[in-house]
Design a protein around this motif. Structure first.
Motif, short mmCIF file in Angstrom:
data_model
loop_
_atom_site.label_atom_id
_atom_site.label_comp_id
_atom_site.label_asym_id
_atom_site.label_seq_id
_atom_site.Cartn_x
_atom_site.Cartn_y
_atom_site.Cartn_z
N ARG A 214 0.86 -1.18 0.00
CA ARG A 214 0.00 0.00 0.00
C ARG A 214 0.89 1.23 0.00
N LEU A 215 0.38 2.32 -0.59
CA LEU A 215 1.18 3.53 -0.75
C LEU A 215 0.36 4.75 -0.33
N ALA A 216 0.91 5.55 0.58
CA ALA A 216 0.26 6.80 0.99
C ALA A 216 1.20 7.96 0.68
N LEU A 217 0.71 8.90 -0.09
CA LEU A 217 1.50 10.06 -0.52
C LEU A 217 0.93 11.30 0.16
N GLN B 183 0.97 5.64 -14.10
CA GLN B 183 -0.09 4.74 -14.53
C GLN B 183 0.27 3.28 -14.30
N GLN B 184 1.55 3.01 -14.03
CA GLN B 184 1.99 1.63 -13.79
C GLN B 184 1.74 1.17 -12.36
N ILE B 185 1.40 2.09 -11.45
CA ILE B 185 1.20 1.75 -10.05
C ILE B 185 -0.14 1.02 -9.90
N ARG B 186 -0.11 -0.15 -9.32
CA ARG B 186 -1.31 -0.97 -9.18
C ARG B 186 -1.70 -1.22 -7.73
N THR B 187 -0.88 -0.80 -6.80
CA THR B 187 -1.19 -0.99 -5.38
C THR B 187 -2.20 0.06 -4.94
N PRO B 188 -3.01 -0.19 -3.88
CA PRO B 188 -3.90 0.84 -3.36
C PRO B 188 -3.12 2.08 -2.94
N VAL B 189 -3.61 3.25 -3.32
CA VAL B 189 -2.88 4.50 -3.09
C VAL B 189 -3.79 5.53 -2.43
N LEU B 190 -3.26 6.19 -1.43
CA LEU B 190 -3.91 7.35 -0.81
C LEU B 190 -3.09 8.58 -1.15
N VAL B 191 -3.74 9.61 -1.66
CA VAL B 191 -3.10 10.91 -1.89
C VAL B 191 -3.73 11.89 -0.91
N MET B 192 -2.94 12.38 0.02
CA MET B 192 -3.43 13.27 1.07
C MET B 192 -2.79 14.65 0.92
N THR B 193 -3.56 15.69 1.18
CA THR B 193 -3.03 17.04 1.09
C THR B 193 -3.57 17.90 2.22
N GLY B 194 -2.79 18.90 2.62
CA GLY B 194 -3.27 19.89 3.57
C GLY B 194 -4.10 20.94 2.86
N GLN B 195 -5.14 21.39 3.49
CA GLN B 195 -6.06 22.34 2.87
C GLN B 195 -5.36 23.61 2.40
N PHE B 196 -4.39 24.08 3.18
CA PHE B 196 -3.73 25.35 2.86
C PHE B 196 -2.27 25.16 2.46
N ASP B 197 -1.94 23.99 1.94
CA ASP B 197 -0.57 23.74 1.50
C ASP B 197 -0.26 24.62 0.30
N PRO C 86 0.23 22.19 -3.52
CA PRO C 86 -1.15 22.60 -3.26
C PRO C 86 -2.16 21.49 -3.58
N PRO C 87 -3.38 21.64 -3.07
CA PRO C 87 -4.42 20.64 -3.36
C PRO C 87 -4.58 20.35 -4.85
N ALA C 88 -4.43 21.35 -5.69
CA ALA C 88 -4.54 21.11 -7.14
C ALA C 88 -3.47 20.14 -7.61
N HIS C 89 -2.26 20.26 -7.06
CA HIS C 89 -1.17 19.34 -7.40
C HIS C 89 -1.51 17.93 -6.94
N ALA C 90 -2.07 17.83 -5.73
CA ALA C 90 -2.43 16.51 -5.19
C ALA C 90 -3.56 15.88 -5.99
N ARG C 91 -4.55 16.67 -6.38
CA ARG C 91 -5.66 16.12 -7.17
C ARG C 91 -5.16 15.62 -8.52
N ARG C 92 -4.23 16.33 -9.13
CA ARG C 92 -3.67 15.88 -10.40
C ARG C 92 -2.93 14.56 -10.21
N LYS D 11 -5.40 11.73 -9.78
CA LYS D 11 -6.03 11.40 -11.06
C LYS D 11 -5.11 10.58 -11.95
N ALA D 12 -3.80 10.80 -11.80
CA ALA D 12 -2.84 10.11 -12.66
C ALA D 12 -2.58 8.67 -12.23
N ILE D 13 -2.89 8.35 -10.96
CA ILE D 13 -2.63 7.00 -10.45
C ILE D 13 -3.94 6.21 -10.45
#
Length: 275
Positions: A118-121, A209-223, A227-233, A236-238
């Protein structure tokens, strides 16, 4: 009443890595901090998750008490962490990477998919070249090095206060910043600078796109760094990645909102286990 989790400091002599460990049983979690940070950033998470998991938080090369050696590139750091896991007998892990540690975590996952279950970013500086231009201030010709050294000088000035901030300080913005600044002041600037250049030169791009393990992408609201836009992108890519925002947090939710961070990570681990 549950006994408090003991956190131990250890050193891997051959690899030159300092690390914290907590928890005697359960699946393994390896925590990787960001550029200019330190293993104690995960202290509250280790206290909580150590009740159910075997936790390991590494001082990245050139940080804390870990020597840099030749591990001054993201790829080399990823291989060093993989070797660390092999030496400790960790055959499968949950890998949690924050900021630069997120870039290392992605590289490690792509190179050793059999290891990362598992991978948490967390506020991950994956494809850092896509982050806001001001995040590259330290790399500007001439002025960048001076700005970086000034940051370390500021950290030295605040170090007497930063050293008084306990590892379990309850969160917030000011005390965590004081603690981080005091740590940054002690690190070798040339080694950090080489790693920073590598961070902004490393690209995952279509390889995500090659990552197949469960992934969490977490971001701080005011990073403002990743920034959240970077985390959302990134999410979306994984394929299949889960996206979570931690309210009222900047770039270090594990330090600024430790309880909210741990709840979100525990929920991800529970969901991933159920899949």
């Amino acid at each position: 009443m549950t006994s408090p989790v003991t956190i131990e400091r250890r050193y891997h002599d051959r690899l030159g890595l300092s690390y914290l460990t907590a928890g005697a049983s359960g699946p393994a979690i390896v925590f990787l901090h960001g550029w200019g940070a330190f293993k104690e950033l995960w202290w509250s998470a280790l206290r909580d998750l150590g009740r159910d998991y075997r936790c390991f938080a590494i001082d990245m090369p050139g940080h804390g008490e870990s020597r840099i050696g030749r591990a001054d590139r993201i790829e080399a750091i990823a291989e060093l962490v993989a070797e660390f896991c092999r030496d400790l007998g960790l055959t499968t892990i949950t890998l949690v990477g924050h900021s630069m540690g997120g870039s290392v975590a992605v590289e490690l996952t792509l190179r050793h998919p059999e290891l990362v279950q598992r991978l948490a970013l967390i506020d991950a500086a994956v494809d850092a070249y896509r982050m806001p231009a001001y995040t590259r201030t330290y790399l500007l010709p001439n002025a960048g090095w001076a700005a970086f050294r000034l940051s370390q000088a500021v950290g030295r000035a605040f170090r007497p206060l930063g050293q008084r901030v306990p590892h379990e300080h309850g969160g917030g913005w000011i005390r965590p910043w004081l603690r981080r600044a005091s740590y940054l002041a002690t690190f070798d600037p040339e080694g950090l600078y080489r790693i920073l250049r590598s961070l902004f030169a490393t690209r995952a791009d279509d390889r995500l796109q090659q990552i197949r393990t469960p992934v969490l992408v977490m971001t701080g609201q005011f990073d403002s760094l990743a920034p959240p836009a970077h985390a959302r992108r990134l999410a979306k890519a994984i394929p299949g990645a889960q996206y979570v925002m931690i309210p009222a947090s900047l770039h270090n939710p594990m330090d600024e909102r430790p309880r909210a961070f741990t709840r979100a990570l525990r929920q991800f681990l529970a969901n991933a286990k159920a899949q």
